[in-house]
Design an enzyme around this catalytic site. Structure first.
Site, PDB file in Angstrom:
ATOM      1  N   GLY A   1       0.810  -1.213   0.000  1.00  0.00           N
ATOM      2  CA  GLY A   1       0.000   0.000   0.000  1.00  0.00           C
ATOM      3  C   GLY A   1       0.840   1.257   0.000  1.00  0.00           C
ATOM      4  O   GLY A   1       0.520   2.236   0.683  1.00  0.00           O
TER       5      GLY A   1
ATOM      6  N   ARG B   1       0.951   5.709  -2.239  1.00  0.00           N
ATOM      7  CA  ARG B   1       0.537   7.031  -1.751  1.00  0.00           C
ATOM      8  C   ARG B   1       0.306   6.970  -0.238  1.00  0.00           C
ATOM      9  O   ARG B   1       0.393   5.915   0.372  1.00  0.00           O
ATOM     10  CB  ARG B   1      -0.752   7.472  -2.465  1.00  0.00           C
ATOM     11  CG  ARG B   1      -1.890   6.479  -2.330  1.00  0.00           C
ATOM     12  CD  ARG B   1      -3.057   6.806  -3.245  1.00  0.00           C
ATOM     13  NE  ARG B   1      -4.150   5.843  -3.112  1.00  0.00           N
ATOM     14  CZ  ARG B   1      -4.224   4.693  -3.770  1.00  0.00           C
ATOM     15  NH1 ARG B   1      -3.265   4.358  -4.600  1.00  0.00           N
ATOM     16  NH2 ARG B   1      -5.243   3.867  -3.588  1.00  0.00           N
TER      17      ARG B   1
ATOM     18  N   ASN C   1      -2.569  -7.641  -5.684  1.00  0.00           N
ATOM     19  CA  ASN C   1      -3.746  -7.744  -4.832  1.00  0.00           C
ATOM     20  C   ASN C   1      -3.346  -8.563  -3.610  1.00  0.00           C
ATOM     21  O   ASN C   1      -3.117  -9.772  -3.711  1.00  0.00           O
ATOM     22  CB  ASN C   1      -4.881  -8.421  -5.599  1.00  0.00           C
ATOM     23  CG  ASN C   1      -6.126  -8.618  -4.755  1.00  0.00           C
ATOM     24  OD1 ASN C   1      -6.151  -8.331  -3.562  1.00  0.00           O
ATOM     25  ND2 ASN C   1      -7.178  -9.125  -5.371  1.00  0.00           N
ATOM     26  N   VAL C   2      -3.256  -7.932  -2.459  1.00  0.00           N
ATOM     27  CA  VAL C   2      -2.743  -8.611  -1.265  1.00  0.00           C
ATOM     28  C   VAL C   2      -3.632  -9.759  -0.815  1.00  0.00           C
ATOM     29  O   VAL C   2      -3.194 -10.619  -0.041  1.00  0.00           O
ATOM     30  CB  VAL C   2      -2.536  -7.618  -0.107  1.00  0.00           C
ATOM     31  CG1 VAL C   2      -1.545  -6.523  -0.487  1.00  0.00           C
ATOM     32  CG2 VAL C   2      -3.857  -7.020   0.379  1.00  0.00           C
TER      33      VAL C   2
ATOM     34  N   ASN D   1       1.133  -2.478   5.294  1.00  0.00           N
ATOM     35  CA  ASN D   1       0.418  -1.203   5.398  1.00  0.00           C
ATOM     36  C   ASN D   1      -0.887  -1.181   4.614  1.00  0.00           C
ATOM     37  O   ASN D   1      -1.782  -0.393   4.933  1.00  0.00           O
ATOM     38  CB  ASN D   1       1.326  -0.073   4.898  1.00  0.00           C
ATOM     39  CG  ASN D   1       0.593   1.243   4.769  1.00  0.00           C
ATOM     40  OD1 ASN D   1       0.276   1.905   5.756  1.00  0.00           O
ATOM     41  ND2 ASN D   1       0.280   1.637   3.533  1.00  0.00           N
TER      42      ASN D   1
ATOM     43  N   TYR E   1     -13.406  -2.887  10.420  1.00  0.00           N
ATOM     44  CA  TYR E   1     -12.057  -2.321  10.482  1.00  0.00           C
ATOM     45  C   TYR E   1     -11.407  -2.612  11.837  1.00  0.00           C
ATOM     46  O   TYR E   1     -10.237  -2.996  11.906  1.00  0.00           O
ATOM     47  CB  TYR E   1     -12.129  -0.814  10.236  1.00  0.00           C
ATOM     48  CG  TYR E   1     -10.793  -0.142  10.024  1.00  0.00           C
ATOM     49  CD1 TYR E   1     -10.086  -0.324   8.837  1.00  0.00           C
ATOM     50  CD2 TYR E   1     -10.240   0.687  10.993  1.00  0.00           C
ATOM     51  CE1 TYR E   1      -8.859   0.300   8.628  1.00  0.00           C
ATOM     52  CE2 TYR E   1      -9.018   1.315  10.786  1.00  0.00           C
ATOM     53  CZ  TYR E   1      -8.333   1.117   9.606  1.00  0.00           C
ATOM     54  OH  TYR E   1      -7.113   1.729   9.395  1.00  0.00           O
TER      55      TYR E   1
ATOM     56  N   ALA F   1     -12.061  -5.079  13.877  1.00  0.00           N
ATOM     57  CA  ALA F   1     -11.740  -6.507  13.946  1.00  0.00           C
ATOM     58  C   ALA F   1     -10.479  -6.826  13.149  1.00  0.00           C
ATOM     59  O   ALA F   1      -9.618  -7.590  13.593  1.00  0.00           O
ATOM     60  CB  ALA F   1     -12.910  -7.329  13.428  1.00  0.00           C
TER      61      ALA F   1
END
Length: 245
Positions: free
Chosen positions: A9, A12, A61-62, A88, A153, A155
């Site tokens: 990530g 930016r 794509n993680v 991140n 978020y 969790a």
């Protein structure tokens, strides 16, 4: 020999600032993001032009385990090592619990939690063979204390802490440290567009009386991957102006 960092990530925002900060200390950077490759390449080029380190842009794509496996293998082949991992990458899909769509819950867990797990799983074996590794995952203050309208978020970020502490215990004998940073409210384009009254309410809850800057997060990450922090593992450092004590 220069160390190599994977920063997810990082095209930016906070991730880019982390990548730039590590590069300023001579670290080679694998810039990884899911946005269009042009934006990722632009960041990689900027880092290389500014600090002279080696960089490479990866669109990944993680949440895709196979894509992550291929990405980490390419980083290892290109740079010769994977010394530092910064998890991140993250998204939000906020909403009240009873109104939250299942797909919004799943999407946030998939990117924030499973995405981190995928990179842990691929990087740790490389670091184990090297007998060296530094991992920092970006959690959040809401992973420590929760937040209304952010069940998914909260969790995901609490889960990141669990993985971090477990990896720290499992791999300390391999000279791998794993820590987390929990940002509070950080000044970003997302917070810039908030109504002034909302900003004032947020700032009133921060003992230091201001939003954090992306550099505050990046500087903490840079410390945790440095030699000076070699005896710190399994910890979560809140960078939040004193909100969570």
């Amino acid at each position: 020999m220069a160390r190599t960092a994977i920063v997810t990530g990082s095209a930016r925002g906070i991730g880019k600032c982390i990548a730039m900060t590590l590069a300023s200390k001579g670290t080679n950077i694998a810039v990884i993001d899911a946005c269009p490759i042009e934006g990722i390449q632009e960041t990689a080029d900027e880092i290389k032009a500014t600090y002279g380190v080696e960089t490479k842009a990866y669109q990944c794509n993680v949440t895709d385990a196979n894509a992550v496996k291929e990405c980490v293998a390419d980083v290892k082949e290109t740079f010769g090592s994977v010394d530092i991992l910064i998890n991140n990458a993250g998204i939000t899909r906020d909403g009240f619990l009873v109104r939250m769509k299942e797909e919004d819950f799943d999407a946030v867990i998939s990117v924030n939690l499973k995405g981190s797990y995928n990179f842990f799983r691929e990087c740790v074996p490389v670091m184990s063979k090297q007998k060296f590794g530094r991992i920092v995952s970006i959690s959040s203050i809401v992973g420590l204390q929760g937040n209304a309208c952010q069940v998914n978020y909260s969790a995901s970020k609490a889960g990141v802490l669990g993985i971090t502490k477990s990896v720290a215990r499992e791999y300390a004998s391999k000279n791998i440290t794993a820590n987390a940073v929990a940002p509070g409210f950080v000044q970003t384009p997302m917070t810039d567009v908030l109504p002034e009254k909302v900003k004032e309410q947020y700032i009133a809850s921060i003992p230091l009386g201001r939003f954090g800057q992306v550099e505050d997060i990046a500087n903490c990450v840079a410390f945790l991957v440095s030699d000076e922090a070699s005896y710190i593992t399994g910890q979560c450092i809140s960078v939040d102006g004193g909100m969570h004590m």
